[in-house]
Design an enzyme around this catalytic site. Sequence first.
Site, mmCIF file in Angstrom:
data_model
loop_
_atom_site.group_PDB
_atom_site.id
_atom_site.type_symbol
_atom_site.label_atom_id
_atom_site.label_comp_id
_atom_site.label_asym_id
_atom_site.label_seq_id
_atom_site.Cartn_x
_atom_site.Cartn_y
_atom_site.Cartn_z
ATOM 1 N N ASP A 64 0.688 -1.107 0.065
ATOM 2 C CA ASP A 64 -0.057 -0.074 -0.257
ATOM 3 C C ASP A 64 1.004 0.975 0.034
ATOM 4 O O ASP A 64 2.032 1.020 0.501
ATOM 5 C CB ASP A 64 -0.809 0.111 1.153
ATOM 6 C CG ASP A 64 -2.063 0.951 0.914
ATOM 7 O OD1 ASP A 64 -3.268 0.321 0.835
ATOM 8 O OD2 ASP A 64 -2.119 2.179 0.973
ATOM 9 N N ASP B 62 4.023 2.947 -4.301
ATOM 10 C CA ASP B 62 3.015 3.517 -4.812
ATOM 11 C C ASP B 62 2.886 2.846 -6.236
ATOM 12 O O ASP B 62 3.905 2.915 -7.017
ATOM 13 C CB ASP B 62 3.432 5.014 -5.141
ATOM 14 C CG ASP B 62 2.655 6.040 -5.866
ATOM 15 O OD1 ASP B 62 1.668 5.139 -6.498
ATOM 16 O OD2 ASP B 62 2.610 7.078 -5.802
ATOM 17 N N TYR C 190 -13.701 6.916 -12.872
ATOM 18 C CA TYR C 190 -13.331 5.615 -11.989
ATOM 19 C C TYR C 190 -14.124 4.566 -12.977
ATOM 20 O O TYR C 190 -13.499 3.479 -13.000
ATOM 21 C CB TYR C 190 -14.460 5.924 -10.792
ATOM 22 C CG TYR C 190 -14.370 4.811 -10.070
ATOM 23 C CD1 TYR C 190 -13.267 4.115 -9.233
ATOM 24 C CD2 TYR C 190 -15.394 3.910 -9.930
ATOM 25 C CE1 TYR C 190 -13.256 3.147 -8.476
ATOM 26 C CE2 TYR C 190 -15.732 2.658 -9.516
ATOM 27 C CZ TYR C 190 -14.525 2.411 -8.642
ATOM 28 O OH TYR C 190 -14.679 1.226 -7.737
ATOM 29 N N LYS D 109 -12.261 1.075 -14.467
ATOM 30 C CA LYS D 109 -12.577 -0.142 -13.976
ATOM 31 C C LYS D 109 -13.104 -0.981 -15.245
ATOM 32 O O LYS D 109 -12.858 -2.301 -15.324
ATOM 33 C CB LYS D 109 -13.937 -0.130 -12.698
ATOM 34 C CG LYS D 109 -13.171 0.380 -11.515
ATOM 35 C CD LYS D 109 -12.054 -0.505 -11.000
ATOM 36 C CE LYS D 109 -11.457 -0.001 -9.530
ATOM 37 N NZ LYS D 109 -10.764 -1.039 -8.864
ATOM 38 N N THR E 274 -16.415 0.500 2.408
ATOM 39 C CA THR E 274 -15.191 0.586 2.763
ATOM 40 C C THR E 274 -14.493 2.087 3.131
ATOM 41 O O THR E 274 -15.077 2.990 2.924
ATOM 42 C CB THR E 274 -14.152 0.089 1.492
ATOM 43 O OG1 THR E 274 -14.131 1.186 0.557
ATOM 44 C CG2 THR E 274 -14.834 -1.394 0.924
#
Length: 261
Positions: free
Chosen positions: A51, A73, A168, A172, A203
């Site tokens: 992460d 990263d 986004y 995806k 989340t």
Amino acid sequence: MASDSDGAAVWGALGSGFRDRVAVVTGAAGGIGLETATALHEHGARVVLLDRNAPLLERSAAALPGAVAMPVDITDAARVAEVFAEIAERYGPVDHLVHAAAVITARPLLEQDAEHWHRVLDVNLVGTFSVVRAALAQMVARGSGTIVAVASDAGFRGGGGLIADAAYAASKAGVLSLVKSVAREFAGRGVRINALVPGPTDTPLHDGVPDELKQRIAAGLPMGRMGRPDDMAAAILFLSSPAAPFVYGTALDVDGGSMLR
């Protein structure tokens, strides 16, 4: 891990194949990534958590004895390659990759600019390419391995909604296409790659979403609630496990019936 079903029993039936395997999880500082890393750890995998949030990643890994935290990263392709080479040298070739790292944005299209698109696609799509390529090289050389990339139902239905914008959704959709492309190109090479397609999931990526809006989203889903990280982790473990030997190049919806709408 709270669940509507006895998730522990399900994972127990699937998890024996993970013992002593090297499992790398991106986006592992929280959310779906951390929940999946925890599940893999519980089933004996040698888990490496990746992460970019180094302090949070270290705290997350500290709760999993023996797990390793490696800040990275994923937009830095050279550094990603270095990290995977280091993993192979220190712990052995990667057996399982779970790629959950992502950013989610919800900006009206006319308020988006090229910088916004580059940022979202660099993390969600180019980052996915870099991580998958690094793991895939090790798996193909050995002739075995599994990859699960976390996509989104926005990749099918498009963005512009309450919690996901066009950038986004496009990123995806690219992840879904990348998974299909890798599956086609590397068929018969011993590596299984699949995509997980979550519906609306509560989340840390949605920490800024008001509770009232989350309740509205949940009310519109056939199951009456948003997804949880443990819902996604259970499906990822299935896709990664020996219980799914013939599941290949697919996009598994785990969305509480969202796609039925």
